[in-house]
Design an enzyme around this catalytic site. Structure first.
Site, short mmCIF file in Angstrom:
data_model
loop_
_atom_site.label_atom_id
_atom_site.label_comp_id
_atom_site.label_asym_id
_atom_site.label_seq_id
_atom_site.Cartn_x
_atom_site.Cartn_y
_atom_site.Cartn_z
CG HIS A 115 52.19 -33.56 0.18
ND1 HIS A 115 51.98 -34.60 -0.99
CD2 HIS A 115 52.69 -32.54 -0.62
CE1 HIS A 115 52.15 -33.90 -1.89
NE2 HIS A 115 52.79 -32.95 -1.98
CG ASP B 142 50.52 -38.39 -4.24
OD1 ASP B 142 51.22 -38.36 -3.25
OD2 ASP B 142 50.26 -39.17 -4.76
#
Length: 416
Positions: free
Chosen positions: A382, A386
């Site tokens: 992450h 995204d």
């Protein structure tokens, strides 16, 4: 005279090697070129023979310990005449064997050992096969990468002599019947790699269901055509179709084909799509690499996947075939289950988990029908990717697999 054998640079470009297994013990009387020790660097294990006849004085590193290149690995008591010829070499620093690999010249001798003959370019299984078939491995011409001697090379040199059946090592049980297995070698390297990834990347997992009904039909037609052409049973699995769809999606979503350079503070979008395929072996999960997968047809991908899997399971894959991936796919085929949260193969930023295709009920046009369904799960770092981008990436793969006309077995993508 005491002869010190220092761990040479065994051609892998690394600074250290783990002692996987000693083949001798202190006090043993050695013959020159007798198998002495198995050393692992990264995920490649090599067998090093003794460079001198003599008696083992001391093993400087125990099994499971890591010996830096250039440090004394073992000391051997040798006759004074034999030691005198090696005195200068014993005092000098080790010489890398990459010279031999890059120029074709004989590798320099380190501590009196020709590094090429020291097992650098042959796996323990290959050297054992040579011993069992009476072949001097130094006389065999290697056809593998950088001149690596393969088992097939040994068999060819021996006139096609078959490999003997492998003997299973006895299991050690304690008083309660528990089995203790040393945690070292490839298994420990895999563990270190996964723990580092898990503790470094900010993992999250996204799951999507894919309707593979049309893909199943395409594969059946392709295998029937291949069988008609070659008069043999079709051999295409679903994996090359999935690899092709994934590689094409990586072209559109380069952030998923990235690495994160923490030191430089940069995200590096890789210029090639080199797909790693997690492969189960006797020593653990190994990842051979299909290079430029987006430029290959499904048929070419199938052949390359089969070739790499066979080499990897036999322990004969070269280091350059086990490194350099930019994205990894892990699949258990028919055992794929419904869901997994795979750990990212550092330094990549994502890994795709492929699960089994099975007939399940689905709603189509407000009716319940039976379809061939499969789940895809992707674990993503992450910090770099995204959630929305990961979902779009998987949607791209899903669309390609559900309407697989572009995945025709002989179709190639344009060079990118």
């Amino acid at each position: 005279m005491l002869y010190e054998f220092r761990l040479p640079d065994i051609g892998e470009g690394v600074a250290e090697g783990e002692v996987v297994r000693w083949l001798v013990k202190e006090g043993d009387v050695l013959q020159e070129d007798q198998p002495m020790v198995e050393i692992m660097t990264d995920k490649a294990t090599v067998e090093i023979p003794t460079p001198r006849a003599g008696r083992v004085a001391k093993l400087m590193y125990a099994e499971g310990q890591v010996c830096p290149v250039g440090k004394v690995l073992i000391t051997i008591e040798v006759a004074e005449a034999a030691a005198s010829g090696a005195g200068a070499a014993a005092a000098s620093s080790p010489v890398a064997v990459t010279h031999a690999a890059s120029t074709g010249e004989p590798a320099p001798r380190d501590n009196g050992v020709n590094a090429r003959d020291a097992g650098v370019l042959a796996t323990p299984a290959t050297r054992k096969l040579a011993r069992d078939t009476g072949v001097d491995i130094r006389e065999v011409t290697g056809t593998g990468p950088a001149g690596r001697v393969t088992s097939d090379d040994v068999r060819a040199h021996a006139g096609g002599a078959p490999a003997p059946a492998a003997a299973r090592a006895p299991e050690a049980h304690d008083a309660d019947g528990d089995v203790r297995i040393p945690f070292r070698g490839v298994r420990r390297k895999i563990a270190e790699h996964l723990v580092f990834s898990k503790h470094t990347a900010a993992h999250f997992t996204y799951v999507e269901e894919v309707d593979c009904t049309e893909l199943v039909a395409l594969r059946e037609r392709a295998n029937a055509a291949l069988a008609a052409q070659a008069k043999t049973a079709g051999k295409l699995s679903f994996l090359p179709f999935i690899v092709k769809a994934t590689a094409a999606a990586l072209v559109k979503f380069p952030q998923l084909n990235s690495t994160l350079d923490d030191a430089a503070g940069e995200i590096i979008q890789r210029g090639h799509r080199h797909i790693g395929l997690a492969t189960a072996t006797e020593v653990g999960l190994i990842v051979p690499v299909v290079r430029d997968a987006d430029r290959l047809s499904v048929v070419e991908l199938a052949a390359e996947i089969e070739r790499l899997a066979a080499l990897t399971r036999a322990g004969k894959a070269a280091r350059d075939e086990l490194s350099g991936s930019t994205f990894t796919i892990t699949s258990l085929g028919a055992l794929g289950g419904l869901l997994a949260t795979p750990i990212i193969n550092h330094p990549e930023v994502a890994i795709l988990g492929v699960h089994k295709i099975s007939k399940r009920p689905a709603v189509r046009n407000d009716s319940i029908v039976i379809r061939d369904l499969m789940n895809l799960s992707i674990s993503v770092d992450h910090r770099v990717v995204d959630g929305h981008e990961a979902a779009r990436f998987v949607a791209e793969i899903k669309a390609a697999l559900e309407a697989p006309a572009a995945l025709h077995p002989n179709a190639k993508a344009k060079a990118t």
